[in-house]
Design a protein around this motif. Sequence first.
Motif, PDB file in Angstrom:
ATOM      1  N   GLN A  73       4.514 -16.429 -25.534  1.00 56.24           N
ATOM      2  CA  GLN A  73       4.501 -15.522 -26.692  1.00 56.24           C
ATOM      3  C   GLN A  73       4.242 -16.291 -27.994  1.00 56.24           C
ATOM      4  OE1 GLN A  73       4.225 -12.422 -26.629  1.00 56.24           O
ATOM      5  NE2 GLN A  73       5.678 -11.388 -25.295  1.00 56.24           N
ATOM      6  N   ARG A  74       4.858 -17.461 -28.130  1.00 52.28           N
ATOM      7  CA  ARG A  74       4.682 -18.263 -29.345  1.00 52.28           C
ATOM      8  C   ARG A  74       3.228 -18.665 -29.525  1.00 52.28           C
ATOM      9  NH1 ARG A  74       3.992 -23.227 -31.003  1.00 52.28           N
ATOM     10  NH2 ARG A  74       3.983 -24.139 -28.926  1.00 52.28           N
ATOM     11  N   LEU A  75       2.619 -19.144 -28.441  1.00 51.53           N
ATOM     12  CA  LEU A  75       1.220 -19.583 -28.518  1.00 51.53           C
ATOM     13  C   LEU A  75       0.283 -18.420 -28.827  1.00 51.53           C
ATOM     14  CD1 LEU A  75       1.160 -22.101 -25.543  1.00 51.53           C
ATOM     15  CD2 LEU A  75       1.107 -22.646 -27.987  1.00 51.53           C
ATOM     16  N   VAL A  76       0.523 -17.267 -28.202  1.00 48.29           N
ATOM     17  CA  VAL A  76      -0.314 -16.089 -28.454  1.00 48.29           C
ATOM     18  C   VAL A  76      -0.131 -15.632 -29.904  1.00 48.29           C
ATOM     19  CG1 VAL A  76      -0.740 -13.672 -27.832  1.00 48.29           C
ATOM     20  CG2 VAL A  76      -0.436 -15.395 -26.037  1.00 48.29           C
ATOM     21  N   ALA A  77       1.101 -15.638 -30.392  1.00 44.51           N
ATOM     22  CA  ALA A  77       1.377 -15.223 -31.777  1.00 44.51           C
ATOM     23  C   ALA A  77       0.685 -16.141 -32.778  1.00 44.51           C
ATOM     24  CB  ALA A  77       2.882 -15.194 -32.032  1.00 44.51           C
ATOM     25  N   GLU A  78       0.630 -17.430 -32.478  1.00 40.72           N
ATOM     26  CA  GLU A  78      -0.065 -18.374 -33.365  1.00 40.72           C
ATOM     27  C   GLU A  78      -1.536 -18.005 -33.530  1.00 40.72           C
ATOM     28  OE1 GLU A  78       0.389 -22.340 -31.874  1.00 40.72           O
ATOM     29  OE2 GLU A  78       2.418 -22.552 -32.693  1.00 40.72           O
ATOM     30  N   GLN A  79      -2.084 -17.329 -32.535  1.00 42.58           N
ATOM     31  CA  GLN A  79      -3.494 -16.929 -32.568  1.00 42.58           C
ATOM     32  C   GLN A  79      -3.662 -15.484 -33.039  1.00 42.58           C
ATOM     33  OE1 GLN A  79      -6.109 -19.037 -31.929  1.00 42.58           O
ATOM     34  NE2 GLN A  79      -4.566 -20.637 -31.761  1.00 42.58           N
ATOM     35  N   GLY A  80      -2.564 -14.850 -33.431  1.00 38.39           N
ATOM     36  CA  GLY A  80      -2.649 -13.492 -33.963  1.00 38.39           C
ATOM     37  C   GLY A  80      -2.511 -12.393 -32.943  1.00 38.39           C
ATOM     38  N   GLY A  81      -1.911 -12.688 -31.791  1.00 39.90           N
ATOM     39  CA  GLY A  81      -1.745 -11.677 -30.755  1.00 39.90           C
ATOM     40  C   GLY A  81      -0.297 -11.524 -30.338  1.00 39.90           C
ATOM     41  N   HIS A  82      -0.081 -10.654 -29.355  1.00 42.65           N
ATOM     42  CA  HIS A  82       1.272 -10.409 -28.845  1.00 42.65           C
ATOM     43  C   HIS A  82       1.173  -9.798 -27.452  1.00 42.65           C
ATOM     44  CE1 HIS A  82       5.494  -9.339 -28.713  1.00 42.65           C
ATOM     45  NE2 HIS A  82       5.151  -8.108 -28.398  1.00 42.65           N
ATOM     46  N   ILE A  83       1.943 -10.321 -26.523  1.00 39.97           N
ATOM     47  CA  ILE A  83       2.044  -9.712 -25.199  1.00 39.97           C
ATOM     48  C   ILE A  83       3.185  -8.712 -25.279  1.00 39.97           C
ATOM     49  CG2 ILE A  83       2.537 -10.089 -22.761  1.00 39.97           C
ATOM     50  CD1 ILE A  83       1.201 -12.855 -23.111  1.00 39.97           C
ATOM     51  N   GLU A  84       2.858  -7.447 -25.075  1.00 41.23           N
ATOM     52  CA  GLU A  84       3.844  -6.382 -25.271  1.00 41.23           C
ATOM     53  C   GLU A  84       4.887  -6.304 -24.171  1.00 41.23           C
ATOM     54  OE1 GLU A  84       2.168  -2.583 -26.139  1.00 41.23           O
ATOM     55  OE2 GLU A  84       0.863  -3.398 -27.693  1.00 41.23           O
ATOM     56  N   LEU A  85       4.508  -6.653 -22.958  1.00 43.25           N
ATOM     57  CA  LEU A  85       5.404  -6.461 -21.824  1.00 43.25           C
ATOM     58  C   LEU A  85       5.134  -7.531 -20.784  1.00 43.25           C
ATOM     59  CD1 LEU A  85       7.487  -4.526 -20.484  1.00 43.25           C
ATOM     60  CD2 LEU A  85       5.538  -3.273 -19.539  1.00 43.25           C
ATOM     61  N   ILE A  86       6.199  -8.172 -20.310  1.00 40.82           N
ATOM     62  CA  ILE A  86       6.090  -9.121 -19.201  1.00 40.82           C
ATOM     63  C   ILE A  86       7.040  -8.648 -18.109  1.00 40.82           C
ATOM     64  CG2 ILE A  86       6.391 -11.493 -18.396  1.00 40.82           C
ATOM     65  CD1 ILE A  86       5.834 -12.431 -21.272  1.00 40.82           C
TER      66      ILE A  86
END
Length: 180
Positions: A73-86
Amino acid sequence: MKLIILDRDGVINEDSDAYVKSVAEWIPLPGAIKAIARLCRAGWSVAVATNQSGLARGYFSPATLEAMHAELQRLVAEQGGHIELIEHCPHGPDDACDCRKPLAGMFRRIAAHYQLADLSGVPVVGDSLRDLQAGLTLNAEPYLVKTGKGLHTLEKPLPPGTQVFTDLAAVADHLLDARQ
């Protein structure tokens, strides 16, 4: 709604026959994090469905799994995204659960989360036949990547309609070109 469901090991991060057992062993595949963020920025909802039998086998703890997912989640957020559900299946192959892929329990939970009757039109991206089979149970579109176990999976008969891509970045390119 534009929803995509991703397998984790072999699609987002490197897979290991010895299991990914720590945050240090959780290594993103080239381009995967940016691909997830690109999809998010284009309005896609991203969910992950992952078998994690290493929990049942005692190879790592629930806290370690949470730490791996926090890093994702941290890495995706750094790129401007978000995984909504895992969603993850913590069971071993002999535990008789309904969620371990190729069974569709995790996919049913994802569909329920998004208030969908089924997953018609939803791309399910995996590197193994069981990833694709689980999604097909709810009418998802099967997308195979050649990363992880993908090249080995290509040696088997694939479900009808399976689209094959080099990696997750190529899937994102395809979806962003085709559905904008």
